[in-house]
Design an enzyme around this catalytic site. Structure first.
Site, PDB file in Angstrom:
ATOM      1  N   LYS A 144       0.857  -1.200   0.000  1.00  0.00           N
ATOM      2  CA  LYS A 144       0.000   0.000   0.000  1.00  0.00           C
ATOM      3  C   LYS A 144       0.888   1.243   0.000  1.00  0.00           C
ATOM      4  O   LYS A 144       1.868   1.302   0.756  1.00  0.00           O
ATOM      5  CB  LYS A 144      -0.908  -0.039   1.232  1.00  0.00           C
ATOM      6  CG  LYS A 144      -1.944   1.083   1.290  1.00  0.00           C
ATOM      7  CD  LYS A 144      -2.868   0.928   2.506  1.00  0.00           C
ATOM      8  CE  LYS A 144      -3.947   2.009   2.530  1.00  0.00           C
ATOM      9  NZ  LYS A 144      -4.860   1.865   3.687  1.00  0.00           N
ATOM     10  N   SER A 160      -9.879   2.356   2.582  1.00  0.00           N
ATOM     11  CA  SER A 160      -8.921   2.994   1.711  1.00  0.00           C
ATOM     12  C   SER A 160      -7.979   2.022   0.988  1.00  0.00           C
ATOM     13  O   SER A 160      -7.396   2.393  -0.029  1.00  0.00           O
ATOM     14  CB  SER A 160      -8.072   3.967   2.530  1.00  0.00           C
ATOM     15  OG  SER A 160      -7.302   3.290   3.503  1.00  0.00           O
ATOM     16  N   SER A 193     -10.378   0.182   6.955  1.00  0.00           N
ATOM     17  CA  SER A 193      -9.750   0.184   5.627  1.00  0.00           C
ATOM     18  C   SER A 193      -9.077  -1.113   5.188  1.00  0.00           C
ATOM     19  O   SER A 193      -8.670  -1.219   4.037  1.00  0.00           O
ATOM     20  CB  SER A 193      -8.719   1.301   5.536  1.00  0.00           C
ATOM     21  OG  SER A 193      -9.356   2.494   5.201  1.00  0.00           O
TER      22      SER A 193
END
Ligand code: GLN
Length: 494
Positions: free
Chosen positions: A79, A160, A184
């Site tokens: 990420k 997210s 998330s």
């Protein structure tokens, strides 16, 4: 042999250490999958050389008879919230575009030490604020899933960690890192039919992760199944003196401890989560989950978490408050973007840089955060939210005096279409209604795929555990996984 990109973490690790294929072959197969999937926009940058280089080292170590790490030869997605040395790290924000850290985050460093390699930096909601990936400066990720009615509406991969969820679901990587501040990891995992666990707050070091809300932020793995999550979490977790909230506890052997026999365990079903108008497919999936856990030997009991309805409003005060403070560091001086209009003084430069660099949702959070922290409103909002947070922790504490884990849906609905919610931030925030209570209480929580809704889209079930009891969460997750038999995957259109 099945295609290498169909293999998960355990199968890759075992295949490489057993000599069925090399780590370089695995890296090449996933690098090709990443290169062929630009339509999903899951990666902000690809780093094929990083994956190849670490694979070569694993192959050389194996040839030399050296011991291999837990993730040896497994190429993963990272990420783009984790600082990676020499590789652009943006948090999907224009304000960090071009920022190349001189250092490596603790979690990514641990993964490289365990033998993993990096396929690239994954797209996300800007500064991890969002539930659909639509706040990314680099364009939204598109979920590999489509509704079964034949319509081609592009769907949200969740957020997210939407690049992570889409990439794992599309078989671009066997696993990816995620972070979870208020859902998330779990919400995108649920939207894309994959598995993800947010460990107890403090298990994974926050050092080198771009901060959103520091009292909530936790890293965790997103992968295809429970075992793969257990393996990757072992590699990610551990005490770090560089993070003052890091847990000084040994990392358990979660993979070795996996056991889907739940005899003697008690599972709580929180009645406050059965909200009026709960989606019929979500309610059915929750009932199936209850039956599966009973089948695994658990006793299921009704419980109450009375302050649940205050969790979301409290989260949307605490998280923006912390974000407004954390994001003060982006001033045009230290990182990335600098906007210096002609004749500007220092204040003008701060204002111009922040106006140009932050996206609309990030600005909204900063405004909410500074408002709730301002003199005159601090007690009415921030202090009040902190009190609510304590009450929510007490709810869980009381429940866990009686039960071992709690079962609930991960999200109130399956994935929605991109663009369907962007104009209504409150509707978007409701995505996290089932996820944020565990975040506020710092508890381990995971999402496992449970089935498909009537539109053919994945639904996830959430298991929340006692502090430090990731094993209990993983084991209940495994019991569900074995009974759900979730094998659906998106057809390739990209
Ligand atoms: N969707 C939530 C938010 O926008 C949670 C985000 C997260 O966990 N990083 O704040």
């Amino acid at each position: 042999m099945t295609e290498i990109t169909n293999l998960g973490v355990a199968a890759l690790r075992d295949g490489i250490s057993g000599g069925d294929f090399t780590a370089v072959e695995a890296a090449e197969a996933f690098n090709a999958a990443v290169a062929g999937a630009s339509a999903l926009n899951a990666f902000i940058v690809a780093t094929p050389d990083h994956a190849l280089e670490s694979a070569r080292k694993v192959d050389a170590d194996r040839a030399a008879g050296k011991a291999l790490g837990k993730m040896a030869g497994v190429p993963i997605g990272m990420k783009d919230l984790f600082a990676t040395k020499g590789v652009q790290t943006t948090a999907a924000s224009h304000i960090l575009e071009g920022f190349t850290p001189e250092y490596e985050s603790t979690v990514s460093q641990k993964l490289w030490e365990a033998g993993a390699g990096m396929l690239g930096k994954l797209n996300l909601d800007q500064f991890a604020m969002g539930s659909s990936n639509e706040t990314s400066y680099f364009g939204n990720v598109i979920s590999p899933w489509r509704r079964s009615d034949g319509g081609n509406t592009p769907l949200a991969p969740g957020g997210s960690s939407g690049g992570s969820s889409a990439a794992v679901a599309a078989r671009l990587c066997p696993a990816a890192t995620g972070t979870d501040t208020g859902g998330s990891i779990r919400q995108p995992a649920a939207f894309t039919g994959i598995t993800g666990i947010k460990p107890t707050y403090g298990r994974c070091s926050r050092w080198g992760i771009v901060a959103f809300a520091s009292s909530l932020d936790q890293a965790g793995p997103m992968a295809r199944d429970v075992r793969d999550c257990a393996i990757m979490l072992e590699a990610m977790a551990g005490f770090d003196p560089k993070d003052s909230t890091s847990l000084d506890l040994p990392v358990p052997e979660w993979e070795a401890g996996l056991n889907a026999d739940l005899k003697g365990k008690k599972v709580g079903i929180p009645r406050e989560y059965r909200v009026d108008g709960l989606d019929a497919d979500v309610a059915r999936s929750w009932d199936e989950g209850i039956a599966w856990l009973k089948d695994a030997g658990a006793e299921v009991v009704d419980i109450s978490l009375p302050h649940t309805k205050y969790a979301l409003p409290a989260y949307y005060i605490v998280a923006p408050a912390e974000a407004s403070s954390n994001l003060a560091r982006y001033d045009g001086v230290r990182y990335g973007l600098r906007d210096l209009p002609d004749g500007a003084n220092l204040q003008d430069m701060y204002a111009a840089t922040r106006a140009a660099g932050f996206g609309a949702e990030v600005k909204r959070r900063i405004l909410i955060g500074t408002y709730v922290l301002s003199a005159g409103f601090y007690d009415a909002y921030y202090t009040q939210a902190q009190k609510v947070r304590t009450l929510i922790s007490h709810d869980f504490k009381n429940a866990f005096a009686d039960v071992d884990v709690i079962l609930a849906p991960t999200t109130p609905t399956a994935a929605f279409g991109l663009g369907e919610m962007v104009s209504d931030p409150l509707a978007m925030y409701l995505n996290d209604v089932f996820a944020v209570p565990a975040s506020l209480a710092g508890l381990p929580a995971m999402s496992v795929p449970a089935g498909l809704n009537r539109e053919g889209l994945p639904l996830g079930l959430q298991i929340v555990g006692r502090p430090f009891d990731e094993q209990g969460v993983l084991n209940a997750g495994l019991a569900i996984e074995q009974r759900a038999g979730f094998t659906a995957r998106p057809g390739k259109w990209w």
